[in-house]
Design an enzyme around this catalytic site. Structure first.
Site, mmCIF file in Angstrom:
data_model
loop_
_atom_site.group_PDB
_atom_site.id
_atom_site.type_symbol
_atom_site.label_atom_id
_atom_site.label_comp_id
_atom_site.label_asym_id
_atom_site.label_seq_id
_atom_site.Cartn_x
_atom_site.Cartn_y
_atom_site.Cartn_z
ATOM 1 N N SER A 144 56.393 20.925 55.265
ATOM 2 C CA SER A 144 57.205 21.591 54.229
ATOM 3 C C SER A 144 58.091 20.530 53.585
ATOM 4 O O SER A 144 58.384 19.499 54.212
ATOM 5 C CB SER A 144 58.077 22.673 54.872
ATOM 6 N N TYR A 157 64.077 25.560 61.179
ATOM 7 C CA TYR A 157 62.773 25.396 60.525
ATOM 8 C C TYR A 157 62.579 23.942 60.085
ATOM 9 O O TYR A 157 61.518 23.352 60.277
ATOM 10 C CB TYR A 157 62.712 26.345 59.335
HETATM 11 P P1 NAD Z 1 52.106 33.545 55.595
HETATM 12 O O1 NAD Z 1 53.099 34.277 56.428
HETATM 13 O O2 NAD Z 1 51.558 34.212 54.391
HETATM 14 O O3 NAD Z 1 50.898 33.050 56.507
HETATM 15 C C1 NAD Z 1 51.109 32.543 57.801
HETATM 16 C C2 NAD Z 1 49.999 33.024 58.726
HETATM 17 O O4 NAD Z 1 50.232 32.419 60.007
HETATM 18 C C3 NAD Z 1 49.989 34.546 58.925
HETATM 19 O O5 NAD Z 1 48.684 35.045 58.734
HETATM 20 C C4 NAD Z 1 50.444 34.710 60.376
HETATM 21 O O6 NAD Z 1 49.843 35.830 61.038
HETATM 22 C C5 NAD Z 1 49.966 33.403 60.994
HETATM 23 N N1 NAD Z 1 50.671 33.091 62.237
HETATM 24 C C6 NAD Z 1 51.999 33.161 62.495
HETATM 25 N N2 NAD Z 1 52.238 32.835 63.775
HETATM 26 C C7 NAD Z 1 51.037 32.541 64.333
HETATM 27 C C8 NAD Z 1 50.621 32.149 65.624
HETATM 28 N N3 NAD Z 1 51.498 32.026 66.643
HETATM 29 N N4 NAD Z 1 49.318 31.905 65.842
HETATM 30 C C9 NAD Z 1 48.409 32.062 64.843
HETATM 31 N N5 NAD Z 1 48.733 32.476 63.604
HETATM 32 C C10 NAD Z 1 50.038 32.705 63.359
HETATM 33 O O7 NAD Z 1 52.868 32.196 55.181
HETATM 34 P P2 NAD Z 1 52.386 30.895 54.386
HETATM 35 O O8 NAD Z 1 53.461 30.603 53.413
HETATM 36 O O9 NAD Z 1 50.985 31.015 53.932
HETATM 37 O O10 NAD Z 1 52.519 29.807 55.549
HETATM 38 C C11 NAD Z 1 51.513 28.866 55.844
HETATM 39 C C12 NAD Z 1 52.163 27.545 56.212
HETATM 40 O O11 NAD Z 1 52.792 26.988 55.063
HETATM 41 C C13 NAD Z 1 53.258 27.636 57.275
HETATM 42 O O12 NAD Z 1 53.134 26.578 58.191
HETATM 43 C C14 NAD Z 1 54.532 27.476 56.479
HETATM 44 O O13 NAD Z 1 55.607 26.968 57.249
HETATM 45 C C15 NAD Z 1 54.078 26.522 55.405
HETATM 46 N N6 NAD Z 1 54.920 26.511 54.217
HETATM 47 C C16 NAD Z 1 55.062 27.603 53.439
HETATM 48 C C17 NAD Z 1 55.909 27.567 52.335
HETATM 49 C C18 NAD Z 1 56.135 28.759 51.472
HETATM 50 O O14 NAD Z 1 57.057 28.732 50.634
HETATM 51 N N7 NAD Z 1 55.367 29.820 51.599
HETATM 52 C C19 NAD Z 1 56.580 26.371 52.030
HETATM 53 C C20 NAD Z 1 56.396 25.269 52.842
HETATM 54 C C21 NAD Z 1 55.551 25.334 53.936
#
Ligand code: NAD
Length: 262
Positions: A144, A157
């Site tokens: 991130s 985080y």
């Molecule tokens: P999201 O919540 O839409 O998707 C995350 C997925 O991870 C979900 O399907 C959830 O069920 C799964 N998950 C959570 N805990 C888990 C576990 N213990 N084992 C297996 N699966 C698990 O969110 P997203 O934004 O698509 O997140 C994806 C990645 O991107 C994450 O690592 C997040 O930190 C990173 N990220 C997101 C953003 C943002 O703004 N959305 C920004 C920076 C980084």
């Protein structure tokens, strides 16, 4: 150049957001994609309706037993693995002074230990892929912009995402001579369900905010003038996964519409 035909890819957290879009993109580029998530209901929905060709396996990234079972299935079915996208993650916004150690540890277990176990289990299967003459094997870890930049109420985080970045570089360096590449993608604010597992954000009258309302305050901070979408991130992941990035390892790719540029 981005052709992934013949490649076997595994994506964690593939039932939603960036993981789902990445799985769609890798599939579109010809890879055989194993979609995994701890949310089995959502995973089944995805595999039945959105990605019918994908192989869906339940995987809680915090459980070593789950990783062992999933990698055994990959070994039995394919014998090797070419691409791992460690995407599963959670985020809890809470002022540092109120954020108890259990809240930190939960994020640490999923965001960092999950990546650690995922990479360790993948390496023997990737070594097999390389021994069979595949061009390069690739691990893409989703960190991130908070790995490098502070944001209010994201201390725990931030610590986990900085750990993912450091871990990725260290493993990239250690494996650089093997043909296994390790890179990080650092997204800025992206419209997904991240945080939805937690207490939903509410307005001053107690009404739950829609995703658009939750994300609106971020728009002003993004020079490109909009929130990112999962399909802004997935192609960058696909590039790093592909042999087009064959000389790229230990790198960090920021996808944030210019948020961290100033
Ligand atoms: P999201 O919540 O839409 O998707 C995350 C997925 O991870 C979900 O399907 C959830 O069920 C799964 N998950 C959570 N805990 C888990 C576990 N213990 N084992 C297996 N699966 C698990 O969110 P997203 O934004 O698509 O997140 C994806 C990645 O991107 C994450 O690592 C997040 O930190 C990173 N990220 C997101 C953003 C943002 O703004 N959305 C920004 C920076 C980084």
């Amino acid at each position: 150049m981005f052709d992934l035909s013949g490649k076997v890819a595994l994506v964690t957290g593939a039932a939603s957001g960036i993981g789902l879009e990445t799985s769609r993109t890798l599939t579109g580029l010809g890879a055989t994609v194993i979609i995994t998530d701890r949310n089995v209901e959502a995973l089944v929905e995805v595999s039945e309706n959105l990605l019918p060709g994908a192989i869906a396996l339940a995987l809680d990234v915090t459980a070593q037993g789950d990783w062992d079972r999933v990698y055994q299935s990959v070994a039995d079915k394919f014998g090797c693995l070419d691409i791992l996208v460690n995407n599963a993650g959670i985020m809890k916004a809470e002022p540092f002074e109120k954020c108890d150690i259990d809240t930190f540890r939960l994020q640490q277990r999923i965001n960092v230990e999950g990546v650690y176990m995922g990479m360790q289990g993948a390496i023997p299967l990737m070594r097999k892929a390389l021994a069979e003459g595949k061009g390069s094997a690739s691990i893409v870890n989703i960190s991130s912009i908070y790995a490098t930049n502070a944001g209010a109420e994201f201390a725990a985080y931030t610590a986990t995402k900085a750990a993912v970045l450091g871990l990725s570089k260290a493993v990239a360096f250690e494996l650089a001579g093997t043909g296994i590449r390790v890179n990080c993608v650092l997204p800025g604010p992206i419209a997904t369900n991240l945080s939805a597992d937690w207490e939903p954000l509410r307005d001053s009258e107690g009404n739950v905010l829609s995703l658009e309302e939750q994300l609106a305050p971020w728009v002003d901070k993004i020079p490109m003038g909009r929130i990112g979408m999962a399909d802004d991130v997935a192609p960058v992941i696909a590039f790093l996964a592909s042999d087009a990035a064959k000389f790229v390892t230990g790198s960090e790719y920021v996808v944030d519409g210019g948020y961290t540029a100033p």
